[in-house]
Each structure stands twice: as C-alpha cells, then as structure tokens.
Design an enzyme around this catalytic site. Structure first.
Site, mmCIF file in Angstrom:
data_model
loop_
_atom_site.group_PDB
_atom_site.id
_atom_site.type_symbol
_atom_site.label_atom_id
_atom_site.label_comp_id
_atom_site.label_asym_id
_atom_site.label_seq_id
_atom_site.Cartn_x
_atom_site.Cartn_y
_atom_site.Cartn_z
ATOM 1 N N ARG A 1 0.837 -1.202 0.000
ATOM 2 C CA ARG A 1 0.000 0.000 0.000
ATOM 3 C C ARG A 1 0.868 1.247 0.000
ATOM 4 N NH1 ARG A 1 -3.145 -2.510 3.840
ATOM 5 N NH2 ARG A 1 -5.338 -2.696 3.271
ATOM 6 N N ASP B 1 6.324 -3.894 10.505
ATOM 7 C CA ASP B 1 4.860 -3.797 10.595
ATOM 8 C C ASP B 1 4.354 -3.976 12.025
ATOM 9 O OD1 ASP B 1 5.583 -6.464 10.532
ATOM 10 O OD2 ASP B 1 4.054 -7.091 9.092
ATOM 11 N N SER C 1 8.223 -4.933 6.267
ATOM 12 C CA SER C 1 7.947 -6.019 7.212
ATOM 13 C C SER C 1 8.914 -7.191 7.080
ATOM 14 C CB SER C 1 6.509 -6.481 7.025
ATOM 15 O OG SER C 1 5.663 -5.367 7.057
HETATM 16 C C1 BG6 Z 1 -1.699 -4.961 7.469
HETATM 17 C C2 BG6 Z 1 -0.606 -3.982 7.843
HETATM 18 O O1 BG6 Z 1 -2.909 -4.513 7.970
HETATM 19 O O2 BG6 Z 1 -1.379 -6.220 8.017
HETATM 20 C C3 BG6 Z 1 0.712 -4.495 7.311
HETATM 21 O O3 BG6 Z 1 -0.905 -2.703 7.345
HETATM 22 C C4 BG6 Z 1 0.974 -5.853 7.815
HETATM 23 O O4 BG6 Z 1 1.730 -3.635 7.673
HETATM 24 C C5 BG6 Z 1 -0.170 -6.751 7.510
HETATM 25 O O5 BG6 Z 1 2.150 -6.378 7.256
HETATM 26 C C6 BG6 Z 1 0.025 -8.125 8.100
HETATM 27 O O6 BG6 Z 1 -0.990 -8.989 7.710
HETATM 28 P P1 BG6 Z 1 -0.970 -9.827 6.375
HETATM 29 O O7 BG6 Z 1 -1.961 -10.892 6.649
HETATM 30 O O8 BG6 Z 1 -1.380 -8.909 5.295
HETATM 31 O O9 BG6 Z 1 0.410 -10.365 6.213
HETATM 32 C C1 GLC Z 2 8.039 -11.915 8.924
HETATM 33 C C2 GLC Z 2 9.029 -10.791 8.932
HETATM 34 C C3 GLC Z 2 8.712 -9.824 10.044
HETATM 35 C C4 GLC Z 2 7.290 -9.374 9.946
HETATM 36 C C5 GLC Z 2 6.360 -10.563 9.931
HETATM 37 C C6 GLC Z 2 4.925 -10.165 9.797
HETATM 38 O O1 GLC Z 2 8.216 -12.632 10.074
HETATM 39 O O2 GLC Z 2 10.310 -11.303 9.095
HETATM 40 O O3 GLC Z 2 9.549 -8.734 9.982
HETATM 41 O O4 GLC Z 2 6.983 -8.554 11.021
HETATM 42 O O5 GLC Z 2 6.719 -11.413 8.880
HETATM 43 O O6 GLC Z 2 4.659 -9.505 8.615
#
Ligand code: BG6
Ligand code: GLC
Ligand code: BG6
Ligand code: GLC
Length: 917
Positions: A539, A657, A603
């Site tokens: 995003r 994240d 992340s």
């Molecule tokens: C989102 C966050 O809502 O959730 C992200 O904005 C995050 O930063 C993500 O990485 C994690 O959830 P998923 O299921 O999309 O990996």
């Molecule tokens: C993976 C990444 C970590 C992140 C997580 C959730 O474990 O290494 O940095 O926070 O995924 O997205």
C-alpha cells in the site's frame, strides 16, 4: 359332447356365482384405481411429514435416517459376520467379499430358532441368546481366533444417529421383548458378546432389512435405490437427497431412509379403507392401533384376515352351509403359506379343499371356489396397497432427480412376495400402472439381506480404519500444557540471548532495536506519506494527522507486486515501489507538492542504528529479491527515487509492521506496549527497558524491540513438536531451515501444512479416492481466507465441499469432513504456539516492571487473526492460561500499520524539531 359343454357351462356358472357372491360380500376390500392414486397422494404427504424437522415428532411414518450414504461401489472387501434378526428366520452368517479378478461373495449361514420365550421374554435374555448363537456359529466354523466386524440386520424401527447405533422405537410383528424399547440395541448386543471372551467381534453397523435388501441388490445392480420387504412385516427404504432430510446435518449426497411404512394409517389416515376385518384383526394383535398399513398387507396378517372373513361368511350362512369348525374359530389357524397354496394356478382348488378339510370343514365345490376368491381379494388388496406406497416413493425419486422418466431398480425380499404365486406379477403391474413414467426393474434378493449388511459393514470397517490413521496424524498437532509451557520458557530464554551482546550474533530470536522510544502523545500533526510493504498487500498512503483531536485521515491505494518482482533483483523491486508511489502521487494530485516526509513500513528483519536506516538481515516469507540482504533499504529507496527523478521525498523512518501496528493502536490506547502480527508472517514487537538492551547505549527509558520471533526454533529447540509435515513445508520454502516458528504459526504456511497432510492422507488412500490431483500438488492453494472459510462453524458441509471444488479438489462429503478437521488441528496448534510465545513476552514485561499483576494491551493485525474464525479466541485463551498474572487486552488495528508509520514519522519530526531548536 353336449354333456362336456354342459359341465363346462355349469362350472363357469358356478364360479361366476361364487365370485359374485364373494365380491358382493367383500366389495369394501376392492380398491379402485382412483382410490390407489389417492392413497399414493396420502402416502406422499406422510413421507414429507416424516422428513420435516417440525412435523416428524407427530408423523406416524417415521422416515428414519439410516446413515447409509452410498450403495456398494465394488471396492468393499473382507470377511464379516452378519446377524439377521426380525424376519421369519433368525440367521447367523459369514460373508466373505473378495476381488479375485471380479467381485466375489461367499456366504455360509445357519438358521437358529427363535423360541417364543425369547421373543416375549426380557431384553437381556434376548441379547444373551443372540450372542450365544453368534458365538456358537463362530466356534463351530473355527473362526474364534479372528477379529470379525459384525453387521446386524435388525428388522424393527430404530432411531439412528450413526451407523453403529439403533434406539428401538417400538417392537413390531411378533416380537415383544421387555426393556428394549428406547434403548440402544447395538450396545446391548456388544455387551452380551463381550461375555464370550473367546470370540472377538465388533458390531460396526445396524441396518434395517429393507436397507440390507437394497444393498444386496445394489451389489448386482448399481441402479437399485429402493428396498422393499413383503414378508412377515412390510416396509420400504429408498435413497433420499440429504438436502431433504432435516434431521441430519449436511446437504450433500444421499442417505437411505427407512420409511417404516407399516405404521401408515396410525393417525386415522386410512380409516375409509379399513374394514371391519382389519379392525378385528388389529384388536386381537399384540400391538393394537399400531402398524395398521402393515396389518392390511404382510404375511403375518394375511392368513388371519382370510380366517376372519371366512368365519363371518360362514356365520352368515354363505359358506360351509353355515357349519363352523373349532379350527376356524382359532386365531392363527390360517397362515400366509395356506393363502399362497390356495391361490396356486392349477392345484389351487385342490389345495383349498385339503386345507379346509384340515381345518375340520367340509367344503363343497362352491365353497372352495368362494374361499379361493376370498384369498385372491385379500392378497390382491395387499399388493395394491404396497404398489400405491411404492409408487409414491418412485415418484419422489423421479422428482428429486428432476427427470421426466425414471429408470430404476427396486430390491425385493420377504416370504409373501417370494412364495405367493401371483403376488409379484400383480404388484409389478399395478406399480407400472400407477407410475407410467418410471421404468422399474424388480430385483429379487435371492440371498437374503446378509450380503447387503456385509457391504454396509465393509464401508464402516473402512471408515473405522481410516479414522484411526487420521486420528494418529491429527494427534501430532495436539499440544499438551507441558508442551506449551516449555515453548513459553524456551521463547523467554531465546529472547534473553537476543538482548545480550555476547549471545546476540547466534540468537534465533534477533531482538532488533527499532529506535522507536516514544509513543505518540496527541500533539502530532501534518501530512505524511507511508509505504506498507511485506504483508498481503503493498500500500501507498497519504496520512493527515490533526493535532489535539487524535483524528487521522487516510487515503491509500493498493498495488500488486508481481512474483517476478518479489523474486527479481533489488533494483527492480525498488524501481517498482517508486513507480507505485509516482502513480499514487498522480492519483492524489500531489506530485508537485513539497518534499513530503515518509514513513516506510518494511515487514522484514532489519538491523537499525537509527530510525532512518534499516539493513535487511534476510528476506522472509515470499520475498527473495537479489542484492538486498545486508543493504540499507532506506538507501535503496532513496536511490530509486533519485533514479526516477520525478519527485522528492523525505524518508524519515523505516519500521517493522509490528511496530507500525503497535503505534496505530497506542494512538488510541496508551497501554498498548506490544504489537503482534498474525498474518502472512508472524512477529511481535514490544517496549523493552533500555537497561536490558545491551546493543544500544544508555540505560534510561524504553525502546521498542522487534523480536523477529519467526526465527524461534531455527536452532532445533522446537524439533520435539515439529512434525514431518512441518519439515516438508520448510524444505519446500524459499528459506529452508529458517523461520521455523513462523512456519508453524502464520498464514503463508498453515495452508501448506494442511496441503502436506492432505497429500499424505491421499497417498494412504484416505482422501480424494486416493488420487493426488495436480491442484493438490500446487503450492499455496490454501490461502488464509480459504482456511478461514472452511473452518467457519456456520458453514454446512456442502459449502465446505464447494470451497474445495473451487480450489479444484473434487471431494466427497467424507473428504470435506476430514479436510475441515485437518485445518482445525493445524490452525489450533498455530494459535496455541503463538499464545505461548506471547505469554513469554507479557510475563517478561510484568517481571521487568516488578509488578504483581500487569494490565497490558496488545495491538494486533494480520489476516490470520482477522479472518480466521477461531484463531484469535484460542490465542487469547492460551495467553490467559500461560500468563495468569497478566490482564491482556487485544486491540485490533483497524487501520493497518500505515497510520503507525505516519505517527512515528511525526514523532521523529517533532523530536527532530526540538533538537534543532
Ligand atoms: C496490514 C498492515 O494490515 O497487516 C501491514 O498494514 C501488515 O503492515 C499486515 O504487514 C500483516 O498482515 P498480512 O496478513 O497482510 O500479512
Ligand atoms: C516476517 C518478517 C517480520 C514481519 C512478519 C509479519 O516474520 O520477518 O519482519 O513482522 O513477517 O509480517
Ligand atoms: C430375508 C432377509 O430374506 O427376508 C431378512 O434376510 C428379512 O433380513 C426377511 O427380514 C423378510 O422376510 P420374512 O418373510 O422372513 O419376514
Ligand atoms: C416391520 C418392521 C420393519 C421391517 C419390516 C419388514 O414393519 O417394523 O422395520 O423392515 O417389518 O421386516
């Protein structure tokens, strides 16, 4: 010549007269075609009443679900014991089903008597007797050393909630055993069999004789979907669509319904056609008011009806010159076999004379003709009534399948049908007349019902064996409290390693300092850009923070990152990111605006020594772009912006994240000190005392630590609970050997574990008919959203099956149940493991702060947590159980981590400004 003619004329005349006389007397027993059609309609209504949940309790035709779902498919094999109780004969049998070239059934049987004391005695006597006979049979055939599955044909109305259960609703026919009604016949028999220590049989199925007959016939003719008994009693079963059976969960496929049509009329529905003879017979029976339809039809009653009629006719002076005999007065003196003999084509009249004489009567020629005709009327009515009810069933089958013409087979058994010379012909003819749009084949079950019972038992035995294997696999995913406590403790020590300078380089839980030290205080304001990379979606956001009111406005756009970019070169990846930013700025119309401050949610594990520097330790999850590991991702982003040379941005912060999520939630709830992601990946950050963070100078205050707990277990410390399926998932991943805890707990891998289990079960022939499809071989098909749907409690089995079909997996109803269970076991373990890890963190916080009790909030995000129907609950329960001195509140981050990224950027800006002043 003339004399011959005269004689013939005389006979014909005599016959006609007698027939007319009887017809007049019994006109009420003759049913017109219109009446039969009317009965058909009434029976159809009764069936519907019995099938409906609300109407079933008051329905007299009980329409009992039998839990027999499929007709034999030829794959049944093995050796079975069968008991056949409730017809005219009690039999014990062995049935051997093999597949030497083609299916082959070998049976041996023995008839045992059923003395009156037994069928009118007590329940324990009956079952002991039955078990004794079974044991005797097994021993005389030298089978005592074998473990034999047993199928019980029990020809009485039973309520079933599974195959190996039958609660007797009421005795019918000749049986009246005390203390059995409303109890489970299977457990009583099992108990009685257990007294014989030298025989080892396991009662796996109870089936009605109609069902067993249908199955027997279906073995030879797969079209067979109805079973009818016209013997001592009468009854029918047929395959009904599950969607029409309110009493059983699930809408998929079909199930045999034991109609128990013998009870038709108990509510008065047949009063207009019942005669004084029917009423008298009923009053003299052992179950007055019950089985009224059966009492007009079946073998146990036909002879008696004839006797009652003859008695009445004699009393009226219409037979035997009004001379009765004592035998004619005696109940039961005329039996079905007599009726059958009297109606025989050629010898009929002669037989009639002999039978009447045996009854102490002196019949004239006229009497014999008349009596024979009485028999015909009674047995004809029986066939007509059966035909009407059967026609109603056939019509229902045709309509269920939405066919204009139905081609089907009806399996038939019962002494009346088998031994009466005219009966089958009459029945067939009337059925064909009543349902002209059905092509019906009537197939006689030559070998009785045992073969069918064995087929049902074979399926049950297979299901039982499958169950065992499935249970063994699922048991691998069950964690005890000891397991979980040990996970919690290990997590705690790994965290300590990660915080210590000396042990950090080798620690699996890296405990990365984030340089986020302050929480938002509400004074932040301004316009910020945010990037959110590494979850399900990429995003770009514009976040406008207004001070004072703690209100934030966000605009965002989701962009796709194609697989080839995720796994291409670093330059391509960052160029693509910048391309997306450019699109977004255009879209918002702010490309020319002044250099906006940007917060970058990235992340993945990054080493930081300040807020705007993040050296990627290694890729995780689905990313594998080259030339990034060991590089500063902020630099890479800045360079890509420079390369594009279209706009300028001020990259202020890079953050994980988990950190973004914690901040998003802390903006609302200052007690939020932990950020948890249960999504594609799994990770946690939390506020740690500076004095504990050896890698960062200074002992004052707190700093957020990105634990990167996904790497927990990479040193083998979780091997005890890892399964072969976890190993397979790891080996097939982009980063084998790494992120072992994440691979047991996060969305990207749970579906993969499920897939590996399903492959294994399929290899064992326990799923998908043993066929491993291309789809099942495809990585990543079970995304979190599908897992979540499959496990939803609100979903009927049919919907689960539909989801599997969408995924390209052609499953049966049983398959769907198993898949759902597998998903449940895998996601439950994930939630528990995650809970154990989180318990370690909250406990550490409590201890570090020297508190007896700690109240703390965890900000959470991620599709697994958000979409899965049970994950969040199990997670909470586990944390509660393992960290009882912490009151943990879970706060869902509704806005994603972009908001947190903007807030961190704002805080950094504020501190920066302060420093500058
Ligand atoms: C989102 C966050 O809502 O959730 C992200 O904005 C995050 O930063 C993500 O990485 C994690 O959830 P998923 O299921 O999309 O990996
Ligand atoms: C993976 C990444 C970590 C992140 C997580 C959730 O474990 O290494 O940095 O926070 O995924 O997205
Ligand atoms: C037999 C079946 O052939 O027919 C029994 O094996 C069934 O299961 C019986 O109950 C019904 O007929 P009858 O005339 O013996 O009641
Ligand atoms: C009686 C029983 C029924 C059985 C039938 C034929 O009607 O109630 O269960 O199928 O007899 O034996």
């Amino acid at each position: 010549m003339f004399a011959v003619h005269l004689l013939a004329f005389y006979f014909t005349k005599l016959k006609e007269d007698q027939i007319k006389k009887v017809d007049r007397f019994l006109y009420h027993l003759r049913l017109s075609d219109d009446t039969l059609l009317d009965i058909m309609t009434r029976f159809r209504a009764e069936m519907e009443k019995g099938l409906g949940k609300d109407t079933n309790p008051t329905a007299c035709v009980k329409m009992l679900p039998t839990f027999v779902r499929a007709i034999p498919d030829g794959s049944e094999k093995g050796e079975f014991l069968a008991l056949d109780l409730g017809g005219s004969k009690f039999r014990v049998l062995t049935v051997r089903v093999s597949e030497e070239g083609k299916p082959n059934v070998h049976m041996e049987s023995q008839i045992y008597p059923t003395p009156k004391e037994i069928i009118h005695g007590s329940g324990s006597e009956l079952f002991d007797y039955v078990a004794d006979c079974a044991a005797d049979f097994v021993k005389t055939r030298d089978l005592a050393h074998k473990k034999l599955p047993l199928g019980l044909t029990f020809s009485f109305p039973c309520q079933q909630s599974k195959l190996e259960e039958g609660i007797l609703l009421s005795w019918t026919k000749k049986f009246k055993v005390r203390g059995v009604q409303d109890t489970d016949v299977v457990s009583s028999l099992t108990r009685a069999l257990r007294r014989h220590q030298d025989v080892d049989v396991d009662v796996l199925a109870l089936v009605n004789d109609t069902v067993a007959t249908m199955m027997t016939c279906a073995y030879d003719d797969p079209r067979c979907e109805v079973g009818v008994i016209i013997g001592t009693g009468t009854n029918a079963c047929y395959m009904e669509d599950m969607s029409n059976i309110d009493l059983v969960e699930g809408d998929e496929g079909r199930m045999a319904i034991n109609t128990e049509w013998g009870a038709f009329g108990e509510d008065g529905a047949l009063e207009d056609i019942r005669t004084e003879f029917d009423r008298e017979l009923d009053l003299g029976s052992i179950n007055p008011g019950k089985q009224l339809f059966e009492k007009m039809i079946s073998g146990l009653y036909i002879g008696e009806l004839v006797r009652l009629i003859l008695l009445k006719m004699t009393k009226a002076g219409l037979l035997f010159q009004g001379e009765k005999s004592s035998a004619l007065h005696t109940k039961g003196k005329i039996e079905t076999r007599h009726v059958a003999l009297m109606e025989k084509y050629k010898e009929g009249l002669q037989n009639t004379r002999e039978i009447l004489r045996e009854l102490g009567l002196e019949p004239s020629e006229e009497d014999c003709v008349a009596v024979q005709h009485v028999c015909t009327i009674v047995s004809f009515r029986s066939a007509n009534l059966c035909a009407a009810a059967l026609a109603a069933i056939l019509n229902r089958l045709r309509e269920n399948r939405r066919l204009t013409r139905l081609r089907t087979t009806v399996g038939m058994d019962g002494t009346l049908y088998k031994t009466h010379p005219q009966y089958p012909k009459r029945l067939h003819k009337v059925v064909r007349k009543l349902v002209p749009n059905c092509d019906v084949r009537f197939l006689l079950s030559e070998s009785g019902s045992a073969k069918g019972a064995a087929m049902v038992t074979a399926v049950a035995a297979r299901v039982q064996a499958q169950r065992k294997v499935i249970d063994e696999v699922l048991a691998l995913f069950q964690l005890t409290r000891e397991h979980l406590v040990s996970v919690k403790n290990k997590m705690r020590s790994e965290m300590e390693y990660g915080l210590k300078k000396e042990t950090q380089p080798l620690a699996t839980v890296k405990m990365l300092p984030t340089y986020v030290c302050a929480m938002p205080d509400g004074t932040e304001k301004g316009k910020y850009l945010a990037l959110d990379l590494g979850g399900t979606n990429f995003r770009v956001l514009l976040v406008k923070i207004r001070s004072g009111r703690r209100s934030v406005r966000m605009y965002n756009k989701i962009f796709a990152i194609p697989l080839e970019i995720m796994q291409g070169t670093g330059e391509e990846l960052f160029d693509h990111i910048v391309q997306c930013i450019a699109d977004f700025l255009d879209y918002m119309g702010i490309k020319g605006a002044s250099k906006l401050p940007l917060g970058f949610t990235f992340s993945f594990p990054c080493k930081q020594n300040c807020l705007d520097k993040g050296i990627l330790v290694e890729w995780t999850k689905g990313f594998k772009a080259t030339d990034c590991e060991g590089e500063d991702v902020v630099d890479m982003l800045r360079e890509a912006i420079k390369r594009r040379n279209e706009f300028e941005l001020d990259v202020v912060a890079v953050l994980n994240d988990t950190v973004g999520t914690m901040m998003t939630c802390a903006y609302e709830d200052p007690a939020c000190e932990i950020g948890l992601i249960a999504g594609t990946g799994s990770n946690v950050c939390y506020m740690e005392e500076m004095r504990n963070i050896e890698l960062v100078e200074g002992d004052e205050g707190i700093m957020c630590i990105n634990t990167e707990w996904g790497g927990f277990g990479d040193n083998g410390c979780l091997d005890e609970i890892r399964t072969q399926y976890d190993v397979e998932v790891d080996e097939g991943s982009l980063n084998p050997g790494k992120q072992r805890y994440e691979k047991m707990t996060s969305g990207m891998y749970l579906g993969e574990i499920v897939r590996q289990i399903l492959i294994d079960l399929t290899k064992h022939g326990l799923l998908f008919r043993g066929q491993i499809s291309e789809r099942l071989r495809t990585r990543g098909i079970f995304e979190t959203k599908f897992l979540s749907q499959i496990e939803s409690d609100r979903l009927a089995l049919l919907q689960v099956r539909r989801i599997l079909q969408q995924l390209g997996l052609d499953s049966t109803c049983e398959d769907s149940i198993v898949v759902k269970e597998v998903c449940g076991a895998v996601s439950r373990r994930a939630a528990q493991l995650c809970g154990a890890g989180l318990a370690a963190i909250v406990e550490k916080r409590r201890e570090d702060r020297g508190l007896e009790r700690l109240a703390i909030t965890v900000g959470v995000d991620g599709t697994l947590y958000k979409l899965h129907p049970h994950f969040s609950r199990i997670l909470r329960e586990t944390v509660h159980a393992l960290a009882p001195r912490c009151d943990v509140t879970f706060m869902l981050s509704e806005d994603g981590s972009g908001k947190g990224a903007a807030l961190i950027t704002a805080v950094a800006k504020r501190l920066h400004l302060k420093k500058d002043h």
